[in-house]
Design an enzyme around this catalytic site. Sequence first.
Site, mmCIF file in Angstrom:
data_model
loop_
_atom_site.group_PDB
_atom_site.id
_atom_site.type_symbol
_atom_site.label_atom_id
_atom_site.label_comp_id
_atom_site.label_asym_id
_atom_site.label_seq_id
_atom_site.Cartn_x
_atom_site.Cartn_y
_atom_site.Cartn_z
ATOM 1 N N GLY A 1 -18.244 -16.444 -24.298
ATOM 2 C CA GLY A 1 -19.033 -16.921 -23.168
ATOM 3 C C GLY A 1 -19.548 -15.837 -22.247
ATOM 4 O O GLY A 1 -20.334 -16.124 -21.345
ATOM 5 N N SER A 6 -16.868 -12.689 -35.700
ATOM 6 C CA SER A 6 -17.875 -13.680 -36.079
ATOM 7 C C SER A 6 -19.264 -13.134 -35.771
ATOM 8 O O SER A 6 -19.429 -12.178 -35.026
ATOM 9 C CB SER A 6 -17.645 -14.960 -35.298
ATOM 10 N N ARG A 7 -20.244 -13.771 -36.365
ATOM 11 C CA ARG A 7 -21.618 -13.561 -35.940
ATOM 12 C C ARG A 7 -21.891 -14.524 -34.789
ATOM 13 O O ARG A 7 -21.147 -15.468 -34.560
ATOM 14 C CB ARG A 7 -22.575 -13.846 -37.106
ATOM 15 N N ALA A 8 -22.978 -14.265 -34.077
ATOM 16 C CA ALA A 8 -23.337 -15.124 -32.953
ATOM 17 C C ALA A 8 -23.551 -16.554 -33.436
ATOM 18 O O ALA A 8 -24.166 -16.777 -34.482
ATOM 19 C CB ALA A 8 -24.608 -14.619 -32.298
ATOM 20 N N THR A 30 -23.958 -19.321 -30.695
ATOM 21 C CA THR A 30 -24.907 -19.710 -29.640
ATOM 22 C C THR A 30 -25.152 -18.542 -28.685
ATOM 23 O O THR A 30 -25.891 -18.693 -27.734
ATOM 24 C CB THR A 30 -24.363 -20.901 -28.837
ATOM 25 N N SER A 31 -24.531 -17.396 -28.912
ATOM 26 C CA SER A 31 -24.659 -16.250 -28.008
ATOM 27 C C SER A 31 -25.738 -15.294 -28.515
ATOM 28 O O SER A 31 -26.209 -15.433 -29.637
ATOM 29 C CB SER A 31 -23.320 -15.530 -27.924
ATOM 30 N N THR A 62 -19.758 -9.797 -32.327
ATOM 31 C CA THR A 62 -19.335 -8.430 -32.635
ATOM 32 C C THR A 62 -19.834 -8.012 -34.015
ATOM 33 O O THR A 62 -20.261 -6.867 -34.208
ATOM 34 C CB THR A 62 -17.804 -8.320 -32.527
ATOM 35 N N ASP A 118 -16.788 -29.210 -26.925
ATOM 36 C CA ASP A 118 -16.027 -27.986 -26.750
ATOM 37 C C ASP A 118 -14.680 -28.385 -26.179
ATOM 38 O O ASP A 118 -14.547 -28.580 -24.982
ATOM 39 C CB ASP A 118 -16.794 -27.067 -25.797
ATOM 40 N N LYS A 156 -16.761 -19.821 -19.750
ATOM 41 C CA LYS A 156 -16.282 -21.063 -20.372
ATOM 42 C C LYS A 156 -15.189 -21.702 -19.530
ATOM 43 O O LYS A 156 -15.106 -22.919 -19.420
ATOM 44 C CB LYS A 156 -15.727 -20.753 -21.764
#
Lengths: 511, 511
Positions: free
Chosen positions: B177, B203-205, B207-208, B212, B265, B297
């Site tokens: 977040g 992880s890949r994005a 919703t961001s 990383t 969420d 978040k």
Amino acid sequence: MSIDTLKIRRIGIDTYHENVAYLNRECSIYRAEGFQALSKIQISINGTRLLAVLNVVDDDAIVQPGELGLSLQAFNYLNASEGTLATVDHAEAPKSMDAVRRKINGERLDQADFDDISHDIVETRYSKMEMAAFLVATGQNNLDRDELLYLTRSMLNSGERMDWHEPLVADKHCIGGIPGNRTSMLVVPIVAAHGMLIPKTSSRAITSPSGTADTMEILSKVNLTPDQMSDIVRQERGCLVWGGTAKLAPVDDILIAVERPLGIDSQGQMVASILSKKLAAGSTHLIIDIPVGPTAKVRHMRQALALRKLFEFVGDRLNIHLEVMITDGRQPIGLGIGPVLEVRDVMQVLNNDPEAPADLRQKSLQLAGRIIEFDPDVRGGQGYAIARDILESGRACAKMKNIIKAQGANEIDLQPGKLSYPVCADRDGVVTHIDNFQTAKIARIAGAPMDKKAGVDLFKKLGDKVTKGEALFQIYAEFPADFKFATKLAQQNSGYSIGEKEQILQPLIAF
Amino acid sequence: MSIDTLKIRRIGIDTYHENVAYLNRECSIYRAEGFQALSKIQISINGTRLLAVLNVVDDDAIVQPGELGLSLQAFNYLNASEGTLATVDHAEAPKSMDAVRRKINGERLDQADFDDISHDIVETRYSKMEMAAFLVATGQNNLDRDELLYLTRSMLNSGERMDWHEPLVADKHCIGGIPGNRTSMLVVPIVAAHGMLIPKTSSRAITSPSGTADTMEILSKVNLTPDQMSDIVRQERGCLVWGGTAKLAPVDDILIAVERPLGIDSQGQMVASILSKKLAAGSTHLIIDIPVGPTAKVRHMRQALALRKLFEFVGDRLNIHLEVMITDGRQPIGLGIGPVLEVRDVMQVLNNDPEAPADLRQKSLQLAGRIIEFDPDVRGGQGYAIARDILESGRACAKMKNIIKAQGANEIDLQPGKLSYPVCADRDGVVTHIDNFQTAKIARIAGAPMDKKAGVDLFKKLGDKVTKGEALFQIYAEFPADFKFATKLAQQNSGYSIGEKEQILQPLIAF
């Protein structure tokens, strides 16, 4: 946030109450926009907008990179010809999903929230997943009775509403679950013969072996337009048609399409579904039949009473005169289960045949009697006797013949399926239990209601004496595969229990 | 209940974690069986069974009456060639949906229930609607902490589990977040340089504007097989790879694919998701970073504390040594947002550049210090100083170079997007608030992370003085459409508030 365009293409896939868009994986828009599978996209053509769930296609024969494939529902909604240019954009979830998320978080929703949700569902902005989320969030004990009122009102307002221009429009509804329970086909001619308006719309079977519309279809057409229905009702004071053609409470139909495969069955949603449909159909006076029994939808009297209060609370506030009858749901009603076999039972009652199933006759007279007592000129307690007089005098039968003729009579063939198999008792005793679910399942697997002549004919009911080897019921089918599976299922579990008289569960209420 | 067969046909549609079967409306099986749209059908080929949701097709070019079309996932699962005969049958909902319905009704589920549900989901027996029902039924406050433990364990057991054969396998995870929060790319080289094992999967994005894995991909390959990852970790004591290739807690990936479009969420599901993934990756010691702030978040300290307790309860029972750090989430971390801009920040910190963002450096050292204190040979309270020494001595930078080389270095181009636009202050004052959501949204719409050079570069942070017309941040993009929408969005709402110093929200905790 693209302003690029794609040519629309009709994809002949029926995605049933969900708009699906098909984009080729090599489509430049798909690649550039970072759309993700299951993303929602917004499609615009000349100001008409549509939200659709994205499916990614790897086959140019289905959709090419410069095309936008649309499922049948989506294509029809946009009402544009193939090749028309459409703009594609990221779509946010429908705004009213915020309310659904608030509900998931345990908050209370208000009338405006439910109105927004209903509106977005009717406008096909919800995906099936979003509808499932709404149904679970508002299921079971998650709605208080005020919220249930708001939900019902918003469902009612989601579609058209019939107006019969009469002060008393009678109706009845059973919450379902009891095979053979074809009381409407007796109640309507009796009540209409009394002169009351009873424009009955019925459903087709969803999970049962027959709906009233399926059974009535043996006798006459049921697929009438609202105008045709209106003419018949004005002439005969009643009708027995399928309710699917009028656009009444359309949110209800959409939600049921999701509820059914999920197997969710919430009392609140049942109340909202029934009352919104009945109010939209213009009913002013309504009898609700709640059968109670160990294999009925409602198993305990306390549940039936709680459900009755819910119906009363919402009905009173939406200005429908509503009475609930709690009835005996311990076993099927009548003897035949499946369209043709049920018509036989109904006709026997109408013809005052001494062979007619007594329970079907009795229950129908009770329901009709209660409705007749809605008539201000009828003295309290006299309805049953009036209904019985109408039936015994042959006026109900004559009225039914007129309704059939008005709706368009079908050629009648009451011969059941050519394949038959008797299921027999494995011991001496009395019938102590008949499982509604299992009986319905056997009839359904034998082919009912698609196959009108398929079904189950009961020879024994609760309390009847049987001797070992004596037939309990007979299975009828038309197709060998269906017949094989139905007989196999009945051999595994006939749904009947045979024992001592004392083991019979007494009715939970004096019906 | 049919025993008829159809020839299977591969339909090039990616239905993403849902098996879909396509039957022609004229198909004799469709007509005879009374299948309904959205029905689930069971498909069998030589003993392999699959449940699929039915779509009805009106186009013979897609699927002919004698064929059974299968979406890509379904076709691949059955692993048979086109034209193979398949048996089609009515399918019941997966058995574990009974448990989901019990949960909807407010009951408590046990370990066996969650195991059954996880198993059915991994075996692709759930439709998207059924997964949505499960997610809503177990969302928010609907799981007590024991149920959360059961869910986490069942998700962990749904896939493979890595074993590093070492007593201490360190890891860190941020609940997300906060834009620009690329601490892992500093923590991993510092901790690995200390000699501790830290095999970091990211992880890949979703919703961001960048995950990383997206940012690390500027420097090296991240798409490594589990074997390649294992070799690198043994050699370098650490790695920074994408976590998607190992089959770790696969239920988690499937549920996230449904959770995301629903916008649900839940704290419980977040705990289960993070801990099942970390345990499956073989971690024994874990730092969880929970940023708190008005646009993080977690917005309130009481929520952060409740979440910490949940992590501790489940972590302790699943034998992972877990510590939670509650951090300052009032604004983005660092200055760059978007892959290339974030790499610049990270490299400045690694190079001990005096221009390096102080907050990113400080937070990374704190996290690395806490992890280093997991080392039994490190005295409590010494971790931070050790981490700082490793960074300042250049050992962290050298370690990072080795990791990049081991993973396969990419040619590096740190030039941001060629289109740029400065967003300026409309008054004099100090920055009192930076909205994480809005900043992330602007960077994302500018094209990050698909477009590596797109994003936002912050010039001002909380408390900084600004004069009217001075640039607050700069938008970078590669494509004109993206650039246009991002600048328009920033003009509507820059995400910055400018006011008096006293209006700055103080951190909720001394970080």
